[in-house]
Design a protein around this motif. Structure first.
Motif, short mmCIF file in Angstrom:
data_model
loop_
_atom_site.label_atom_id
_atom_site.label_comp_id
_atom_site.label_asym_id
_atom_site.label_seq_id
_atom_site.Cartn_x
_atom_site.Cartn_y
_atom_site.Cartn_z
N ASP A 121 0.83 -1.21 0.00
CA ASP A 121 0.00 0.00 0.00
C ASP A 121 0.86 1.25 0.00
OD1 ASP A 121 -2.52 1.62 0.60
OD2 ASP A 121 -1.31 2.03 2.39
N VAL A 124 2.62 1.75 -3.50
CA VAL A 124 1.76 2.35 -4.52
C VAL A 124 1.52 3.83 -4.22
CG1 VAL A 124 -0.49 2.26 -5.64
CG2 VAL A 124 0.65 0.13 -4.99
N ALA A 125 1.30 4.16 -2.93
CA ALA A 125 0.99 5.54 -2.54
C ALA A 125 2.14 6.49 -2.85
CB ALA A 125 0.65 5.60 -1.05
N TYR A 128 3.53 5.61 -7.05
CA TYR A 128 2.53 5.87 -8.09
C TYR A 128 1.35 6.63 -7.49
CZ TYR A 128 5.24 2.27 -10.47
OH TYR A 128 6.27 1.55 -11.04
N PRO A 129 1.57 7.83 -6.99
CA PRO A 129 0.50 8.56 -6.30
C PRO A 129 -0.72 8.86 -7.17
CG PRO A 129 2.37 10.01 -6.77
CD PRO A 129 2.81 8.62 -7.07
N TYR A 132 -2.84 5.78 -7.33
CA TYR A 132 -3.21 5.21 -6.02
C TYR A 132 -4.72 5.10 -5.81
CZ TYR A 132 -3.28 4.49 -0.96
OH TYR A 132 -3.51 4.00 0.30
N THR A 135 -5.83 2.14 -8.10
CA THR A 135 -5.22 0.85 -7.75
C THR A 135 -5.70 0.36 -6.40
OG1 THR A 135 -3.25 1.44 -9.02
CG2 THR A 135 -3.04 -0.39 -7.47
#
Length: 320
Positions: A121, A124-125, A128-129, A132, A135
């Motif tokens: 978590d 991804v945060a 790949y904000p 996020y 996803t």
């Protein structure tokens, strides 16, 4: 060591600190205080996350699961531990011992996997904000948490079932505070190769793989944070995962310290070694769940604000 006269072993005896009665009162008070802090700290954290709509995000959903896990994990063993401090030789029925072992193993395995999910978590945060919100939509993070619970429970079912099928010797004394699976396997009067292989597979699934996921995730997280140009941006990005990283370090370092200790080869030191191992296991079982809410409340600005708001509302309502 002979087999029991009865075809089915009816009970186990937990020695605990019976050989050191002078320590029982001290540890009873210590463990009781830590257990109450676990219930209070994790209970408050769960209440804050549920009541504050600003915390209804994937990260805090996982944190809520983690706090609930810590309450369940300690509640499955601490009452038995406290009772053993008040009894010279605590007797536990075979079925009661298996149930306690199942619950403790399931909660511990689930927590390992859940910490890996929390690392994904954060990966991804931070990395790949923009993706996020898509996803980590609700169906995704709920499935991740449910999968953690399911994997931990299935793993515990397998290990407990294999242990229940073993024949046990006349010596039914467990040199521990609780029905710990490794201590129980030592009492078996049969080849435990299948159990050892199964435990190795379990360690790979619930310990090694989550640890690899966490390590790889944080390698990418750190690389991404270092590319952020501003110091404030780096600080803000790191603050979102520092609490989780601290919990992971405390959790896994304690586990590896427990199971990577060199074994004593002298027969005279076996009993003392068993007591030391049991004490370390005891402290691991209560220390980590007690520290988790403290770490997240002290190192997380959102949680601190939510706690202050909740306490402020409570004081306001009390004053009316």
């Amino acid at each position: 060591m002979g087999r029991t006269n009865d075809s089915v072993l009816r009970e186990f005896v937990l020695t605990g600190l019976s050989a050191h009665p002078e320590l029982q009162t001290v540890f009873f008070v210590l463990v009781l205080c830590m257990y109450l802090m676990i219930l209070l700290g994790n209970g408050v954290l769960i209440s804050v996350i549920i009541c504050d709509s600003h915390l209804h995000t994937p990260m805090y959903f996982f944190l809520c699961n983690l706090s609930f896990l810590d309450i369940c994990y300690t509640s499955s063993s601490v009452p038995l531990i406290l009772d053993s401090f008040l009894t010279v030789r605590k007797r536990v029925s075979f079925s009661g011992c298996m149930v306690q072992m199942f619950l403790s193993f399931a909660m511990g395995a689930t927590e390992c996997i859940l910490l890996g999910m929390m690392a994904l978590d954060r990966y991804v945060a931070i990395c790949y904000p923009l993706r996020y919100p898509v996803t980590m939509r609700k169906s995704a993070y709920v499935s991740m948490a449910a999968g953690s619970w399911a994997a931990g429970i299935v793993d515990s079912v397998v290990q407990t079932s294999l242990a229940m099928q073993l024949p046990f010797c006349a010596d039914n004394v467990i040199n521990h505070f609780v029905c710990e699976i490794l201590a129980i396997l030592k009492l078996a009067c049969a080849d435990i190769s299948i159990n050892v292989i199964s435990m190795a597979g379990s360690n790979l699934i619930v310990l090694v793989i989550p640890l690899l996921v966490i390590s790889i995730s944080y390698i990418f997280i750190v690389a991404t944070i270092l590319r952020i140009p501003s110091t404030e941006g780096k600080r803000k990005a790191f603050s979102t995962c520092s609490a989780h990283l601290t919990v992971v370090i405390v959790f896994f370092v304690t586990i590896f310290f427990m199971y990577a200790k060199p074994k004593s080869k002298s027969s005279g030191g076996t009993d003392n070694q068993d007591i030391i191992e049991a004490l370390i296991s005891l402290l691991y079982g209560v220390m980590t769940p007690m520290l988790n809410p403290l770490i997240y409340s002290l190192r997380n600005k959102d949680v601190k604000i939510a706690v202050r708001n909740m306490l402020g509302r409570k004081n306001f309502s009390d004053g009316i």
